[in-house]
Design a protein around this motif. Structure first.
Motif, PDB file in Angstrom:
ATOM      1  N   THR A   1       0.793  -1.102  -0.069  1.00  0.00           N
ATOM      2  CA  THR A   1       0.144  -0.094  -0.075  1.00  0.00           C
ATOM      3  C   THR A   1       0.945   1.298  -0.068  1.00  0.00           C
ATOM      4  O   THR A   1       0.512   2.427  -0.802  1.00  0.00           O
ATOM      5  CB  THR A   1      -0.886   0.013   1.138  1.00  0.00           C
ATOM      6  N   ALA A   2       1.962   1.399   0.790  1.00  0.00           N
ATOM      7  CA  ALA A   2       2.914   2.271   0.741  1.00  0.00           C
ATOM      8  C   ALA A   2       3.353   2.704  -0.371  1.00  0.00           C
ATOM      9  O   ALA A   2       3.547   3.831  -1.241  1.00  0.00           O
ATOM     10  CB  ALA A   2       3.991   2.265   1.724  1.00  0.00           C
ATOM     11  N   ILE A   3       3.813   1.632  -1.324  1.00  0.00           N
ATOM     12  CA  ILE A   3       4.634   1.646  -2.523  1.00  0.00           C
ATOM     13  C   ILE A   3       3.360   2.195  -3.664  1.00  0.00           C
ATOM     14  O   ILE A   3       3.757   3.051  -4.427  1.00  0.00           O
ATOM     15  CB  ILE A   3       5.092   0.354  -3.060  1.00  0.00           C
ATOM     16  N   ASP A   4       2.113   1.800  -3.347  1.00  0.00           N
ATOM     17  CA  ASP A   4       1.113   2.084  -4.427  1.00  0.00           C
ATOM     18  C   ASP A   4       1.053   3.436  -4.259  1.00  0.00           C
ATOM     19  O   ASP A   4       0.538   4.259  -5.214  1.00  0.00           O
ATOM     20  CB  ASP A   4      -0.171   1.369  -4.124  1.00  0.00           C
ATOM     21  N   TRP A   5       1.055   4.308  -2.902  1.00  0.00           N
ATOM     22  CA  TRP A   5       0.996   5.726  -3.051  1.00  0.00           C
ATOM     23  C   TRP A   5       1.865   6.452  -3.809  1.00  0.00           C
ATOM     24  O   TRP A   5       1.790   7.398  -4.570  1.00  0.00           O
ATOM     25  CB  TRP A   5       1.007   6.005  -1.441  1.00  0.00           C
ATOM     26  N   LEU A   6       3.172   5.751  -3.670  1.00  0.00           N
ATOM     27  CA  LEU A   6       4.475   6.360  -4.572  1.00  0.00           C
ATOM     28  C   LEU A   6       4.118   6.210  -6.202  1.00  0.00           C
ATOM     29  O   LEU A   6       4.233   7.201  -6.957  1.00  0.00           O
ATOM     30  CB  LEU A   6       5.497   5.837  -4.301  1.00  0.00           C
ATOM     31  N   SER A   7       3.636   5.021  -6.599  1.00  0.00           N
ATOM     32  CA  SER A   7       3.382   4.990  -8.089  1.00  0.00           C
ATOM     33  C   SER A   7       2.148   5.770  -8.348  1.00  0.00           C
ATOM     34  O   SER A   7       2.317   6.308  -9.500  1.00  0.00           O
ATOM     35  CB  SER A   7       3.159   3.438  -8.119  1.00  0.00           C
ATOM     36  N   ARG A   8       1.045   5.944  -7.610  1.00  0.00           N
ATOM     37  CA  ARG A   8       0.080   7.042  -7.917  1.00  0.00           C
ATOM     38  C   ARG A   8       0.592   8.135  -8.391  1.00  0.00           C
ATOM     39  O   ARG A   8       0.072   8.887  -9.140  1.00  0.00           O
ATOM     40  CB  ARG A   8      -0.811   6.840  -6.682  1.00  0.00           C
ATOM     41  N   ALA A   9       1.418   8.739  -7.137  1.00  0.00           N
ATOM     42  CA  ALA A   9       1.759  10.088  -7.347  1.00  0.00           C
ATOM     43  C   ALA A   9       2.811  10.189  -8.613  1.00  0.00           C
ATOM     44  O   ALA A   9       2.435  11.259  -9.445  1.00  0.00           O
ATOM     45  CB  ALA A   9       2.659  10.473  -6.088  1.00  0.00           C
ATOM     46  N   CYS A  10       3.725   9.354  -8.996  1.00  0.00           N
ATOM     47  CA  CYS A  10       4.416   9.474 -10.075  1.00  0.00           C
ATOM     48  C   CYS A  10       3.382   9.396 -11.258  1.00  0.00           C
ATOM     49  O   CYS A  10       3.615   9.844 -12.321  1.00  0.00           O
ATOM     50  CB  CYS A  10       5.628   8.453  -9.961  1.00  0.00           C
ATOM     51  N   GLY A  11       2.640   8.149 -11.291  1.00  0.00           N
ATOM     52  CA  GLY A  11       1.746   8.001 -12.329  1.00  0.00           C
ATOM     53  C   GLY A  11       0.842   9.106 -12.886  1.00  0.00           C
ATOM     54  O   GLY A  11       0.481   9.321 -13.997  1.00  0.00           O
ATOM     55  N   SER A  12       0.337  10.097 -11.940  1.00  0.00           N
ATOM     56  CA  SER A  12      -0.737  10.931 -12.119  1.00  0.00           C
ATOM     57  C   SER A  12       0.386  12.288 -12.758  1.00  0.00           C
ATOM     58  O   SER A  12      -0.524  13.169 -13.111  1.00  0.00           O
ATOM     59  CB  SER A  12      -1.300  11.245 -11.024  1.00  0.00           C
ATOM     60  N   ARG A  13       1.356  12.291 -12.583  1.00  0.00           N
ATOM     61  CA  ARG A  13       2.208  13.369 -12.942  1.00  0.00           C
ATOM     62  C   ARG A  13       2.362  14.651 -11.898  1.00  0.00           C
ATOM     63  O   ARG A  13       2.473  15.565 -12.377  1.00  0.00           O
ATOM     64  CB  ARG A  13       2.110  13.716 -14.563  1.00  0.00           C
ATOM     65  N   LEU A  14       1.618  14.231 -10.921  1.00  0.00           N
ATOM     66  CA  LEU A  14       1.643  15.369  -9.825  1.00  0.00           C
ATOM     67  C   LEU A  14       3.134  15.746  -9.252  1.00  0.00           C
ATOM     68  O   LEU A  14       3.408  16.861  -9.010  1.00  0.00           O
ATOM     69  CB  LEU A  14       0.714  14.883  -8.671  1.00  0.00           C
ATOM     70  N   THR A  15       3.969  14.837  -9.197  1.00  0.00           N
ATOM     71  CA  THR A  15       5.506  15.080  -8.834  1.00  0.00           C
ATOM     72  C   THR A  15       6.133  13.820  -9.566  1.00  0.00           C
ATOM     73  O   THR A  15       5.966  13.151 -10.589  1.00  0.00           O
ATOM     74  CB  THR A  15       5.527  14.613  -7.479  1.00  0.00           C
ATOM     75  N   THR A  16       7.553  13.806  -9.176  1.00  0.00           N
ATOM     76  CA  THR A  16       8.391  13.038  -9.855  1.00  0.00           C
ATOM     77  C   THR A  16       9.022  12.031  -8.852  1.00  0.00           C
ATOM     78  O   THR A  16       9.095  12.317  -7.693  1.00  0.00           O
ATOM     79  CB  THR A  16       9.466  13.649 -10.724  1.00  0.00           C
ATOM     80  N   SER A  17       9.656  11.042  -9.311  1.00  0.00           N
ATOM     81  CA  SER A  17      10.406  10.149  -8.377  1.00  0.00           C
ATOM     82  C   SER A  17      11.549  10.954  -7.666  1.00  0.00           C
ATOM     83  O   SER A  17      12.062  10.708  -6.499  1.00  0.00           O
ATOM     84  CB  SER A  17      10.842   8.897  -8.978  1.00  0.00           C
ATOM     85  N   GLU A  18      12.309  11.724  -8.701  1.00  0.00           N
ATOM     86  CA  GLU A  18      13.271  12.509  -8.108  1.00  0.00           C
ATOM     87  C   GLU A  18      12.959  13.430  -6.959  1.00  0.00           C
ATOM     88  O   GLU A  18      13.532  13.513  -5.872  1.00  0.00           O
ATOM     89  CB  GLU A  18      13.956  13.352  -9.285  1.00  0.00           C
ATOM     90  N   ARG A  19      11.559  14.198  -6.877  1.00  0.00           N
ATOM     91  CA  ARG A  19      11.379  14.981  -5.899  1.00  0.00           C
ATOM     92  C   ARG A  19      10.985  14.289  -4.773  1.00  0.00           C
ATOM     93  O   ARG A  19      11.120  14.844  -3.599  1.00  0.00           O
ATOM     94  CB  ARG A  19      10.256  16.013  -6.573  1.00  0.00           C
TER      95      ARG A  19
END
Length: 337
Positions: free
Chosen positions: A168-186
């Motif tokens: 579930t924790a990793i899913d939040w990361l992937s949602r944020a990156c996939g939606s382009r609200l932020t980036t993995s770098e940020r």
């Protein structure tokens, strides 16, 4: 003789409008509205009490935005009044509620999550509000968004820390990156600023995978537990191709070996069945071998998936050899023995 309306200057009117029609008693006092006028408006039914000291300047249902503002104002510190000084709410929406505002989830949180600065008095408990505390709220507060909320990166990291499990924790990361609200770098930079983080190493690995192009949790799991764990070549992620009048994306494309992998993490597939068929058919027409896996395949049988992918890749020219993963029952470990 009709009752006179309380004095409301343009600044107060603008403030009330910006807060979706919700205002606190201390804000009214800062703008010179006497308590007697407030009591008159409440007594007449034109205004209503949402929380102690927090009033809606209308009657009827609040609506979601006004309800969120009421929660923020209810948890904000009540400052000492000083002539000519205006104070802003020091509480912000966070966690699932901030995620709702950012569009990371399409379900309004049943409980409104609010974060306040650590070290000050605990707000008076209000029904339907969960209060969190942060020593670094000044840096994690979004500078302009309204209603006040945590920055998207801090919202996501907060959610990884309250998630019931690592997936579930990793899913939040992937949602944020996939939606382009932020980036993995940020997100990685924000992660580095936090001293205590549960699952830090795993979250960093997930961000590294997202930087390589994995857009959702199933792609992350495939990249980590099928490809990398078994020494398979790294495929291209989400490669765009034209199909007739439209565009399709291959989840994993082993371009040099005429193989594509399509990953489907949905429980109910009927709504996208024809699009999936089109992708598979297009791959066959172009002379590539399409493989399709679901959530259960990747998470419960990653070694079997790796064996099938390796077999097709070898048939199409890959000269490498898969290696055993860390699982004690890995197929490649047994074959090596």
């Amino acid at each position: 003789m009709p009752r006179r309306r309380p004095p409301m200057g343009p600044d107060l009117v603008a403030l009330i409008r910006a807060q979706a029609g919700v205002v606190t008693r201390w804000q009214l006092r800062e703008h010179g509205v006497p308590d007697s006028a407030i009591r008159t408006l409440l007594g007449s039914g034109r205004w209503t009490v949402r929380h102690p000291g927090v009033h809606a300047t209308f009657s009827g249902d609040l609506g979601r935005t006004a309800e969120l503002w009421a929660a923020v104002l209810a948890c904000s510190r009540r400052p000492r009044l000083e002539p000519g000084v205006r104070h802003s709410p020091d509480a912000v929406l966070s966690h699932e509620t901030a995620a709702e505002l950012y569009g990371l989830t399409d379900r309004p949180s049943a409980v409104i999550h609010v974060t306040v600065p650590d070290g000050r008095r605990r707000p008076v408990a209000a029904p339907g509000i969960h209060v969190h505390f942060s020593m670094h709220l000044a840096h994690r507060r979004h500078p302009v968004q309204s209603p006040p909320r945590t920055r998207v990166e801090d919202t996501v990291l907060d959610l990884t820390q309250t998630a019931p499990d690592l997936d579930t924790a990793i899913d939040w990361l992937s949602r944020a990156c996939g939606s382009r609200l932020t980036t993995s770098e940020r997100l990685a930079v924000a992660l580095q600023t936090r001293k205590k983080v549960r699952h830090r190493r795993e979250l960093q690995y997930a961000l590294d995978d997202a930087a390589d192009g994995a857009h959702n949790l199933l792609e992350l799991r495939y990249h980590r537990e099928v490809e990398r764990a078994h020494g398979l070549p790294a495929g291209g992620r989400q490669l765009r191709r034209s199909l007739g009048d439209g565009t399709i994306y291959d989840d994993v494309d082993y371009g040099g070996h005429a193989t594509v992998v399509h990953l489907d993490g949905r429980v109910h597939r009927q709504t996208r069945m024809f699009q999936d068929m089109s992708r598979d058919n297009a791959a066959v027409v172009e002379g590539r071998d399409p493989l399709r896996y679901g959530w259960h395949d990747v998470t419960e049988r990653p070694c079997h998936v790796a064996a099938q992918v390796a077999l097709v890749l070898s048939r199409n020219g890959w000269t490498g050899r898969p290696r055993p993963c860390a699982r004690t029952d890995c197929l490649f470990r047994r074959s090596a023995a």
